[in-house]
Write a protein that holds these residues in place. Structure first.
Motif, PDB file in Angstrom:
ATOM      1  N   ARG A  49       0.829  -1.204   0.000  1.00  0.00           N
ATOM      2  CA  ARG A  49       0.000   0.000   0.000  1.00  0.00           C
ATOM      3  C   ARG A  49       0.863   1.253   0.000  1.00  0.00           C
ATOM      4  O   ARG A  49       0.576   2.214  -0.734  1.00  0.00           O
ATOM      5  CB  ARG A  49      -0.925   0.015   1.216  1.00  0.00           C
ATOM      6  N   SER A 108      -4.473   5.018   6.615  1.00  0.00           N
ATOM      7  CA  SER A 108      -5.803   4.663   6.103  1.00  0.00           C
ATOM      8  C   SER A 108      -6.750   5.859   6.164  1.00  0.00           C
ATOM      9  O   SER A 108      -7.504   6.118   5.221  1.00  0.00           O
ATOM     10  CB  SER A 108      -6.391   3.505   6.920  1.00  0.00           C
ATOM     11  N   GLU A 141      -6.343  -2.848   0.185  1.00  0.00           N
ATOM     12  CA  GLU A 141      -7.064  -2.640   1.435  1.00  0.00           C
ATOM     13  C   GLU A 141      -7.815  -3.913   1.831  1.00  0.00           C
ATOM     14  O   GLU A 141      -7.857  -4.270   3.019  1.00  0.00           O
ATOM     15  CB  GLU A 141      -8.040  -1.472   1.305  1.00  0.00           C
TER      16      GLU A 141
END
Length: 218
Positions: A49, A108, A141
């Motif tokens: 990520r 996030s 995710e």
């Protein structure tokens, strides 16, 4: 004959006890390694990520968006997430584990706010490069969520073993260095959609409109 049967019975009991003990001795390190492997997968997905976010930032920076502060938050959150040192002791150290989770949860949160901002820019959303990154991030995710769930399950199995008899005795003797592992927890407010204040942008639009009309009249 009776004595022989007793001896054979004791031998059988001893053999069974030794077999059970051998299983118990191996159970703790086996489950510990399984939980560590599951945590490594969590790290791998977070690293993936972070790599994708770097490409996303470069893509969004080239677009004419007004909410630069949100993009800056993503850059800062990514830097913080990648600066947290993680080693084998992290999963059994409450302070280290909390620091790791907070850094990743911050990433996030910032990323979620950026995606809300992007909704206001159809031109950016229509770019193939952005769409590809968005799809890859969504997939990552999901993999992070699965990896965290698998780690929590492995950690729970291991923690339960440490508290169960006779493994709890072995944990205090043969495996004296074994410690309970921490769990990933839902971040506070994770069940709520991120909010972005566009009031500043609207004000800018309203003040620039008269100027544009005046220029057109001239």
């Amino acid at each position: 004959m009776i004595k022989l049967k007793r001896v054979l019975g004791l031998v059988a009991i001893a053999a069974a006890a030794m077999s059970l003990t051998a299983c118990d001795v191996n159970r703790i390190p086996t489950q510990e390694e399984a939980a560590k492997a599951a945590f490594s997968e969590v790290q791998n997905q977070y690293q993936r990520r972070n790599d994708l976010v770097g490409n996303l930032v470069n893509t969004v920076q080239g677009a004419a968006i007004a909410e630069r502060g949100t993009l800056t938050e993503v850059v800062e959150a990514r830097a913080k997430a990648t600066s947290v040192n993680v080693d084998a002791s992290t999963i059994s150290d409450p302070a280290k584990f909390q620091q790791f989770q907070q850094a990743q949860d911050g990433m996030s949160s910032a990323l979620g706010r950026l995606m809300v901002v992007v909704e206001r820019y159809p031109d950016l959303k229509s770019q193939q490069g952005f769409l590809t990154l968005q799809s890859q991030l969504e997939g990552t995710e999901n993999r992070i969520s699965v990896a965290r769930r698998d780690y929590n399950a492995a950690a729970q199995t291991y923690n339960t073993t440490l508290r169960s008899f006779p493994q709890n005795i072995l944990a205090g003797t043969i495996h004296s260095g074994s410690k309970p592992m921490e769990y990933f927890k839902a971040a506070a407010g994770a069940d709520q959609a991120p909010t972005v204040d566009f009031s500043g942008l609207n004000t800018q639009s309203q003040t620039s409109a008269p100027a544009a009309s005046s220029a057109a009249a001239q």
